[in-house]
Design a protein around this motif. Structure first.
Motif, PDB file in Angstrom:
ATOM      1  N   ARG A 790     -21.625 -24.962 -46.216  1.00  0.00           N
ATOM      2  CA  ARG A 790     -22.080 -25.696 -47.384  1.00  0.00           C
ATOM      3  C   ARG A 790     -22.817 -26.951 -46.929  1.00  0.00           C
ATOM      4  NH1 ARG A 790     -16.311 -26.626 -49.395  1.00  0.00           N
ATOM      5  NH2 ARG A 790     -16.076 -26.548 -47.131  1.00  0.00           N
ATOM      6  N   VAL A 791     -23.980 -27.178 -47.491  1.00  0.00           N
ATOM      7  CA  VAL A 791     -24.779 -28.337 -47.118  1.00  0.00           C
ATOM      8  C   VAL A 791     -24.047 -29.607 -47.523  1.00  0.00           C
ATOM      9  CG1 VAL A 791     -26.980 -29.532 -47.468  1.00  0.00           C
ATOM     10  CG2 VAL A 791     -26.916 -27.030 -47.352  1.00  0.00           C
ATOM     11  N   GLY A 792     -23.936 -30.530 -46.585  1.00  0.00           N
ATOM     12  CA  GLY A 792     -23.266 -31.791 -46.855  1.00  0.00           C
ATOM     13  C   GLY A 792     -21.769 -31.756 -46.661  1.00  0.00           C
ATOM     14  N   HIS A 793     -21.191 -30.579 -46.382  1.00  0.00           N
ATOM     15  CA  HIS A 793     -19.745 -30.455 -46.209  1.00  0.00           C
ATOM     16  C   HIS A 793     -19.367 -29.871 -44.847  1.00  0.00           C
ATOM     17  CE1 HIS A 793     -18.601 -31.403 -50.401  1.00  0.00           C
ATOM     18  NE2 HIS A 793     -19.753 -30.824 -50.703  1.00  0.00           N
ATOM     19  N   SER A 794     -20.120 -28.910 -44.371  1.00  0.00           N
ATOM     20  CA  SER A 794     -19.731 -28.148 -43.190  1.00  0.00           C
ATOM     21  C   SER A 794     -20.283 -28.788 -41.922  1.00  0.00           C
ATOM     22  CB  SER A 794     -20.226 -26.703 -43.304  1.00  0.00           C
ATOM     23  OG  SER A 794     -19.738 -26.104 -44.479  1.00  0.00           O
ATOM     24  N   TYR A 795     -19.503 -28.624 -40.838  1.00  0.00           N
ATOM     25  CA  TYR A 795     -19.929 -29.047 -39.505  1.00  0.00           C
ATOM     26  C   TYR A 795     -20.339 -27.810 -38.720  1.00  0.00           C
ATOM     27  CZ  TYR A 795     -17.885 -33.638 -40.392  1.00  0.00           C
ATOM     28  OH  TYR A 795     -17.592 -34.862 -40.911  1.00  0.00           O
ATOM     29  N   LEU A 796     -21.452 -27.891 -38.046  1.00  0.00           N
ATOM     30  CA  LEU A 796     -21.957 -26.764 -37.289  1.00  0.00           C
ATOM     31  C   LEU A 796     -20.962 -26.382 -36.205  1.00  0.00           C
ATOM     32  CD1 LEU A 796     -24.326 -24.837 -36.891  1.00  0.00           C
ATOM     33  CD2 LEU A 796     -25.303 -26.481 -35.269  1.00  0.00           C
ATOM     34  N   GLY A 797     -20.520 -25.110 -36.246  1.00  0.00           N
ATOM     35  CA  GLY A 797     -19.597 -24.612 -35.230  1.00  0.00           C
ATOM     36  C   GLY A 797     -18.143 -24.850 -35.536  1.00  0.00           C
ATOM     37  N   ARG A 798     -17.807 -25.404 -36.705  1.00  0.00           N
ATOM     38  CA  ARG A 798     -16.406 -25.659 -37.031  1.00  0.00           C
ATOM     39  C   ARG A 798     -16.074 -25.025 -38.371  1.00  0.00           C
ATOM     40  NH1 ARG A 798     -14.685 -31.718 -36.819  1.00  0.00           N
ATOM     41  NH2 ARG A 798     -12.810 -30.694 -37.575  1.00  0.00           N
ATOM     42  N   TYR A 799     -15.260 -24.004 -38.336  1.00  0.00           N
ATOM     43  CA  TYR A 799     -14.654 -23.385 -39.523  1.00  0.00           C
ATOM     44  C   TYR A 799     -15.644 -22.596 -40.376  1.00  0.00           C
ATOM     45  CZ  TYR A 799     -11.156 -26.891 -38.275  1.00  0.00           C
ATOM     46  OH  TYR A 799     -10.281 -27.668 -37.594  1.00  0.00           O
ATOM     47  N   ASP A 800     -16.727 -23.219 -40.815  1.00  0.00           N
ATOM     48  CA  ASP A 800     -17.634 -22.565 -41.744  1.00  0.00           C
ATOM     49  C   ASP A 800     -18.756 -21.851 -40.992  1.00  0.00           C
ATOM     50  OD1 ASP A 800     -16.047 -23.691 -43.616  1.00  0.00           O
ATOM     51  OD2 ASP A 800     -17.424 -25.302 -44.150  1.00  0.00           O
ATOM     52  N   PHE A 801     -19.300 -20.792 -41.615  1.00  0.00           N
ATOM     53  CA  PHE A 801     -20.269 -19.941 -40.948  1.00  0.00           C
ATOM     54  C   PHE A 801     -21.449 -19.693 -41.867  1.00  0.00           C
ATOM     55  CE2 PHE A 801     -16.193 -19.157 -39.098  1.00  0.00           C
ATOM     56  CZ  PHE A 801     -16.427 -18.967 -37.748  1.00  0.00           C
ATOM     57  N   ILE A 802     -22.604 -19.505 -41.254  1.00  0.00           N
ATOM     58  CA  ILE A 802     -23.792 -19.104 -41.996  1.00  0.00           C
ATOM     59  C   ILE A 802     -23.770 -17.576 -42.058  1.00  0.00           C
ATOM     60  CG2 ILE A 802     -26.305 -19.123 -42.054  1.00  0.00           C
ATOM     61  CD1 ILE A 802     -26.223 -21.737 -40.499  1.00  0.00           C
TER      62      ILE A 802
END
Length: 814
Positions: A790-802
């Motif tokens: 999610r834009v503004g919430h997620s950190y690249l490489g941590r927990y969230d995925f594209i």
């Protein structure tokens, strides 16, 4: 407990204290906040047993073989269009899109959508050979093989994997997605099961390691595989009709009894992991054709030509209950769309809540509708339950004194308590003679014993009561009545043993909720203790069994009990006045006042439970104030996060990566390693240093025999000052901003004035080799669920995925 008059009481307030013989019956224990209450279940009478059950079940089987539909967690759907023989997906725009097409000789018999984005489909060809399709909707068509073990036909440029079933292996025709991943398959003809395990694996570069590098397992997830489930065996004498799964991990199989049991209702068995339950019969339902999960432990079925779905509470039982489970009181209306074009369609397969069913819009286009209950409660008119055991007072000729009922009695509801006493336990087990006591709106004689409302939360001094509802005159709180034999001249109830039954009554729109029933004994009689003998009954034995109006002596005794009840309550409070200064049981409004006794601040706005604990341990905390142990205990009491903190004195971070042999670095209760470290070094002289050559310059700072200039002294002083008189508070788990703010305020108030501090939340789970200070800056937990970035919430490489959404209509994504 014993009151000031030496009276004791029995309390019935737990599930095991009432004999609920049938777990599928008309009463249930419902937990409200901290304590459960006994109440009637929502249920109603229903009888859909047809005159010809065999023909009805034949039609039901035909309806269960209709083309299937499925729904995902985002509300998009898929259904089978038999004319071009394709599966269409939609839900975003009016026109559906094609997901997959089949040969003209194939027929789709079932399908289900997995939350991980896999659409499972079962088809059969003209020779009745079954094929399972696993369609990875999160991957593109050129994304690579679906990685299904044994699938040699899947091309390298498709996201579809196939598994064929030879005739000898079976012909599955039901499939449900499982909440834990994969899917469960059923062959209804042979009652055999299979399971798909693993996940689709995208084509991706693999890391190359030298042969001598040990690897615990292959990289990537376990590929999908189809395995047999011989451990799942359906009970004999039944044939499977339909199957559904729930988000809680259970799978329900709808069963018909064999033709020899045509008058027996349909049944349901539950599967949870490797366990399968005993069949539970559905009262009044003979020929349902579809099943779905409404909520935890509650399932719904569809019957032919009915305007509503029927809900049943089906517990996981190891033995078939004596009585069938009755339909719940909730009504689930059905709308089959324009001209009832989708009438008698199967429920949508899937794990979504609520349950959906196929329908059409005003233009006749396919859509799905949620299955919602009408807000129309329906309860039995009355239900009787018995105490699980006969009460033994321990003394012969006990006079039973008073009943106290802690309950919520909505308008139109009531409770009848039947009590019977005897000197012989056998008399109560065989043919007891009971006497009724009425509460609320329970029907009874006008001059019969009826409970009156007590304004306090409990007759027990300073006890908040078990009922969570606020006391309200006539409807909620404690109700009391004197135990008596209504209709007799002498109304005292005597006997060592007491049997208790309760009848819950209502008009069908509400139910009483009982938190506790307390029976006080023996009777404390003002007449017998304080008045002359001439006021007492003279011929008790002869008149004890005489019916009619109460004798004068008996009336006087019960009249004096009105005053005894009020005065005993006052005396109990006086005797228990010391409890007002006990933080465990003091009234909530007195806690701030008690906190001032031990100089506790009321600025932290703590919950009542936390206030009580903090006041209780205040004196012990003062003895440890200003210490690490005292601060840790204070934080645990204030936040309730036990063992979720590490208090680290920063001077312990003065470490070197070299090994010094001959120096004693023993540490007691090392916060980094959570253990006592006696000494990590070995004595070999006092000058040998193992480490890199350039580290000697750093270690020389500790040498007392080396001449220093002013610059060297400043370096040493800065090094010590940077990590001295400082405290770091590490919070293991992610905490709310309010909690972190509370922690900072508590630390600031409790540490010595010369100490600086910082509060750092640890947000990383344990990853071997990366975040490995377990219990300090990391914590153990379940693997975080993969979410879309999610834009503004997620950190690249941590927990969230594209990644793509696991949806049946790919147009949901822009």
């Amino acid at each position: 407990m014993i009151d000031v008059n030496r009276q004791k009481f029995w309390m019935l307030s737990e599930p095991g204290q009432f004999a609920l013989k049938d777990p599928t019956g008309s009463v249930e224990w419902c937990r409200k906040k901290a304590h459960p209450v006994l109440r009637m279940k929502r249920t109603r009478l229903l009888e859909l047993m047809p005159q010809n059950p065999i023909q009805a079940r034949i039609r039901a089987k035909l309806l269960s073989d209709q083309p299937p539909s499925t729904v995902d967690a985002y509300g998009t759907w898929a259904y089978v269009d038999e004319m071009p023989n394709v599966i269409l997906g939609g839900g975003v725009f009016p026109d559906p899109i094609e997901i997959i097409d089949f040969a003209e000789t194939e027929r789709v018999v079932d399908m289900s959508m997995n939350p991980e984005g896999v659409l499972y489909v079962i088809s059969r060809d003209e020779t009745n050979v079954a094929t399972v399709y696993m369609i990875n909707l999160k991957g593109a068509k050129d994304d690579g093989k679906n990685a299904f073990l044994g699938d040699e036909e899947a091309a390298e440029d498709t996201n579809v994997a196939r598994a064929r079933f030879p005739q000898a292996d079976g012909r599955p025709d039901r499939i449900v997605a499982l909440a834990s991943g994969g899917a469960l398959l059923l062959d209804r003809e042979h009652n055999t099961f299979w399971q798909i395990v693993g996940k689709p694996m995208r084509e991706q570069p693999l890391a190359m390691y030298p042969p001598e590098t040990p690897r615990p397992c292959a990289d990537g997830p376990m590929p999908q595989e189809l395995i047999d489930r011989p451990d799942l065996v359906l009970p004999g004498g039944f044939e499977a009709v339909d199957m559904a799964s729930s988000p809680e991990g259970q799978t329900a199989v709808l069963l018909f009894p064999t033709e020899a049991e045509v008058n027996t209702p349909a049944a349901v068995v539950l599967i949870a992991g490797e366990m399968i339950s005993a069949p539970v019969y559905l009262y009044g339902i003979s020929a349902p054709f579809s099943i779905g999960s409404i909520r935890e432990n509650e399932w719904t079925v569809l019957c032919e030509d009915q305007k509503e779905a029927f809900g049943f509470t089906v517990p996981f039982l190891t033995q078939t209950p004596d009585e069938p489970v009755r339909v719940s009181g909730n009504r689930y209306p059905l709308n089959w769309g324009k001209n009832n074009s989708r009438k008698n369609a199967r429920l949508c397969n899937g794990l979504s809540r609520p349950v959906y069913y196929p329908s059409t819009d005003k233009q006749g286009h396919f859509l799905i509708r949620p299955l919602y209950p009408l807000s129309f409660p329906s309860y039995p008119a009355q239900v009787t339950v018995s105490a699980a055991h006969i009460i033994d007072s321990g003394e012969p000729h006990t006079v039973w004194h008073r009943l106290l009922l802690e309950a919520h009695l909505p308008k139109g509801t009531g409770v009848i308590v039947h009590v019977s006493a005897s000197e012989d336990r056998g008399d109560l087990e065989n043919d007891p003679k009971g006497f009724d006591h009425y509460f609320g709106a329970a029907p009874g004689p006008r001059d019969g014993p009826r409970g009156t409302w007590i304004s306090d939360t409990s007759e027990v001094p300073f006890f908040p009561g078990l009922l969570t509802d606020t006391p309200k005159n006539g409807t909620a709180g404690v109700f009391g009545v004197l135990i008596q034999r209504y209709g007799y001249e002498i109304r005292s109830l005597k006997g060592r043993y007491l049997k208790v039954d309760m009848t819950l009554t209502g008009g069908g729109q509400a139910t009483p909720e009982i938190a506790a029933l307390r029976i006080y004994y023996p009777r404390f009689s003002y007449l017998d203790r304080y008045l002359p003998e001439l006021y007492r009954e003279t011929d008790v034995r002869q008149r004890a069994q005489e019916t009619g109006a109460a004798s004068g002596s008996d009336f006087l005794q019960r009249f004096l009990c009105l005053f005894e009840g009020e005065l005993t309550d006052i005396e109990n409070r006086v005797a228990a006045s010391h409890m007002l200064t006990n933080p465990v049981c003091a009234p909530a409004q007195a806690l701030d006042w008690l906190g001032q006794w031990v100089a506790l601040s009321d600025k932290h706005d703590l919950p009542e439970e936390r206030k009580r604990l903090l006041i209780r341990e205040a004196t012990a905390l003062y003895r440890k104030r200003g210490t690490i142990k005292g601060l840790a205990r204070t934080l645990e009491l204030v936040t309730g996060l036990e063992e979720e903190f590490v208090l680290l004195e920063d001077f312990r971070l003065r470490r070197t990566f070299a090994t010094i042999l001959g120096r004693d670095f023993s540490i007691e209760n090392d916060p980094l390693l959570m253990a006592d470290i006696p000494n990590a070094n070995s004595y070999l002289g006092d000058t040998l240093i193992l480490g890199q050559e350039e580290k000697k310059e750093f270690l020389a700072l500790y040498g007392v025999d080396i001449p220093w200039n002013n610059g060297d002294q400043d370096v040493v002083d800065n090094f010590y000052a940077r990590l001295g008189n400082r405290l770091t508070v590490l919070v293991h788990k992610q905490a709310a901003k309010e909690t972190l703010g509370l922690i900072r305020r508590i630390v600031a108030a409790e540490i010595p004035a010369h100490i600086e501090f910082r509060v750092i939340p640890a947000t990383k789970p344990l990853i071997i080799g990366m975040y490995s200070l377990l219990g300090v800056d990391t914590y153990t937990s379940e693997a975080p669920q993969r979410r879309t970035a999610r834009v503004g919430h997620s950190y690249l490489g941590r927990y969230d995925f594209i990644q793509k959404l696991p949806v049946l209509d790919e147009r949901l994504e822009p």
